[in-house]
Design an enzyme around this catalytic site. Sequence first.
Site, PDB file in Angstrom:
ATOM      1  N   VAL A 234       0.889  -1.028   0.115  1.00 28.83           N
ATOM      2  CA  VAL A 234      -0.040   0.002  -0.050  1.00 28.83           C
ATOM      3  C   VAL A 234       0.813   1.206  -0.028  1.00 28.83           C
ATOM      4  CG1 VAL A 234      -0.319   0.448   2.549  1.00 28.83           C
ATOM      5  CG2 VAL A 234      -2.113   1.067   0.735  1.00 28.83           C
TER       6      VAL A 234
ATOM      7  N   GLU B 253      -6.848  -1.387   6.044  1.00 29.06           N
ATOM      8  CA  GLU B 253      -6.554  -2.256   7.576  1.00 29.06           C
ATOM      9  C   GLU B 253      -5.709  -3.011   7.321  1.00 29.06           C
ATOM     10  OE1 GLU B 253      -7.196  -5.504   7.006  1.00 29.06           O
ATOM     11  OE2 GLU B 253      -7.764  -5.077   5.091  1.00 29.06           O
TER      12      GLU B 253
ATOM     13  N   GLY C 140      -5.497  -6.767   1.522  1.00 29.60           N
ATOM     14  CA  GLY C 140      -5.836  -5.924   2.325  1.00 29.60           C
ATOM     15  C   GLY C 140      -5.171  -4.572   2.371  1.00 29.60           C
ATOM     16  N   GLU C 141      -4.839  -4.151   3.374  1.00 36.29           N
ATOM     17  CA  GLU C 141      -4.100  -2.724   3.617  1.00 36.29           C
ATOM     18  C   GLU C 141      -4.718  -1.774   2.818  1.00 36.29           C
ATOM     19  OE1 GLU C 141      -0.086  -3.587   2.079  1.00 36.29           O
ATOM     20  OE2 GLU C 141       0.407  -5.262   3.153  1.00 36.29           O
ATOM     21  N   GLY C 142      -5.548  -1.698   2.044  1.00 34.47           N
ATOM     22  CA  GLY C 142      -6.052  -0.687   1.053  1.00 34.47           C
ATOM     23  C   GLY C 142      -5.628  -0.670  -0.329  1.00 34.47           C
TER      24      GLY C 142
END
Lengths: 352, 352
Positions: B93, B167, B308-310
């Site tokens: 990210v 997240e 995830g992580e955006g």
Amino acid sequence: MIPDISPLDDTALHSALQARIDGKTKPLGSLGRLEALAVQIGCILGASSPRLAQPQLVVFAADHGLAAQGISAYPSDVTWQMVENFLAGGAAVSVLARQHGLALTVVDAGVRHDFAPRPGLTLRKIGPGTADALTGPAMSEAQCAAAISAGREVVQALPGNALLLGEMGIGNTSAAALLLARLTGQPIELCAGRGTGLDEAGLARKVRVLRDVLARHALATAPLAALAAFGGFEIAMMSGAVLQAALERRVIVVDGFIASSAVLVASRLQPEVLSRCIFAHCSDEAGHALMLRALDAQPLLTLGLRLGEGSGAALAWPLLESACRLLAEMASFESAGVSRQSDPEPGTAPTR
Amino acid sequence: MIPDISPLDDTALHSALQARIDGKTKPLGSLGRLEALAVQIGCILGASSPRLAQPQLVVFAADHGLAAQGISAYPSDVTWQMVENFLAGGAAVSVLARQHGLALTVVDAGVRHDFAPRPGLTLRKIGPGTADALTGPAMSEAQCAAAISAGREVVQALPGNALLLGEMGIGNTSAAALLLARLTGQPIELCAGRGTGLDEAGLARKVRVLRDVLARHALATAPLAALAAFGGFEIAMMSGAVLQAALERRVIVVDGFIASSAVLVASRLQPEVLSRCIFAHCSDEAGHALMLRALDAQPLLTLGLRLGEGSGAALAWPLLESACRLLAEMASFESAGVSRQSDPEPGTAPTR
């Protein structure tokens, strides 16, 4: 005229790229399609840390004699009008090329209009539109060869290591549908779609015309014979561009139905061109999903686009950039001090 | 604590945006999903020529007490290690945010680790990880309320008009699966997936644990009760962020399974938050497709991501930029002098 395209068979490089991705701070495989994309770009460019340089979006434009049969929702004049729009910066592909820093070149491959020379426009007109394929071949063998050679020369003259394919030509979904039907044996009613917006009756008419065209050229079964029979100049020139870009190991970003038809022709001449191709998207034009299956291609995007121009290729471009940047810039587990999956964590239950 | 979110019911603006797109030099509807995207962004921002300004990618991080039950392939320490990696610029990210000019903020919503304060890190720790949901509620009602309020305050303090949700939290696919199962009534075995990479036995264990957790909290059926029962702090804080961003009419770009679970909770409290949400992608995590259907959401990308992580939100971002640029910069038929579908072309057959 047709160069030999050799396989990308550097298994050591392939393994090195995969190992590099697997060492990045993320669960194995969790970047999905971007991981295979990074490996493919690395293999095309022959680099374990590939960098995309000076990407070139080339829009090949030409007119189609078959348009006189009423197979398009728009008049042929829209081809040259849209070329002017590309050059003025007001078309969708102009906007997207600006957004992503893509150099935009429009090639007059055979538009029925005389353009004043200017920056961004390459004049390689084979003729003022193809002949009507319902009454004879769209182009002669010599014109077909000239278009392929011109496509190769256009690419040769461009800098950078990535080519994004675009096109403009009222009537060209018909040519692409004819090539798909002839080269894959699929029925024409599955290959033909609404193009720029035919209604039900218009589509029925288009299918009838295309069926007659196929019958008219029943002997045109070889790739180059089919290309000459059905056209168009922009598709032939794009096929040449694909061959040259593959020879030079440029990354080729394929747009929609028409661009894919040029890749289909090129791949029937030299199958290894496909190893250099990244398919940007699956368009809403009916035959494109079928064409992609015939090419065993997995498109990156599915956004219901049916515009052409290279718009889908431009939209997919940042994903290619991301793949390279992730490979170059992400930390490894070691460099970032992040625990791997197998590392035990004190005080908690094992996970397997 | 829960603001009222009103509908975006400006039908005049909606019509104006659609008319503007329809007047652009392209066949009607040919930009597919980008057209609806442009209309949605215009409606959210209340502008016929919307401009995305200072987009904020916020990664909410927290730990999960349930991780002690061995429901993740990675140890909990990876949560804080990855926060350090985000801040050092080495995570996926981080790379994607740099590529697309997204401001990246990491919020410690409840990581089991003490971070030194530094730029890019917002300390809003509710506790050192949630409690183990198998033995009691993951958080108290007061903690849940505090997390939601903190999420609202985090967004309030940020500039710009677009929020991208990210997240990090080892174990948080379990919390998201529990929320999905409880709030939609879907069976837990369809909601739970492999997360960061569980094998077959690990997944079976996870499903057993989650079934026990659901039974343990059989009475936690209301959205906030379920959120408190299952956690996590980062999901609760994201729910607050979604509510605040919706209140302020920011464009909300939703990442994958976990971010969607926060939207699910927020939408059960205030359904109109969904009108401000753009779903970036459909992830490979098993429950995400189910979650998107429950939210009646059409994701932009399907790239097999499960990080995830955006990261998915960041990858989709250029499509939002494209939608706005096409609306602002494309020429109209009139301004470019391009013939419309209905214009007759001298000397050719009519198309209809």
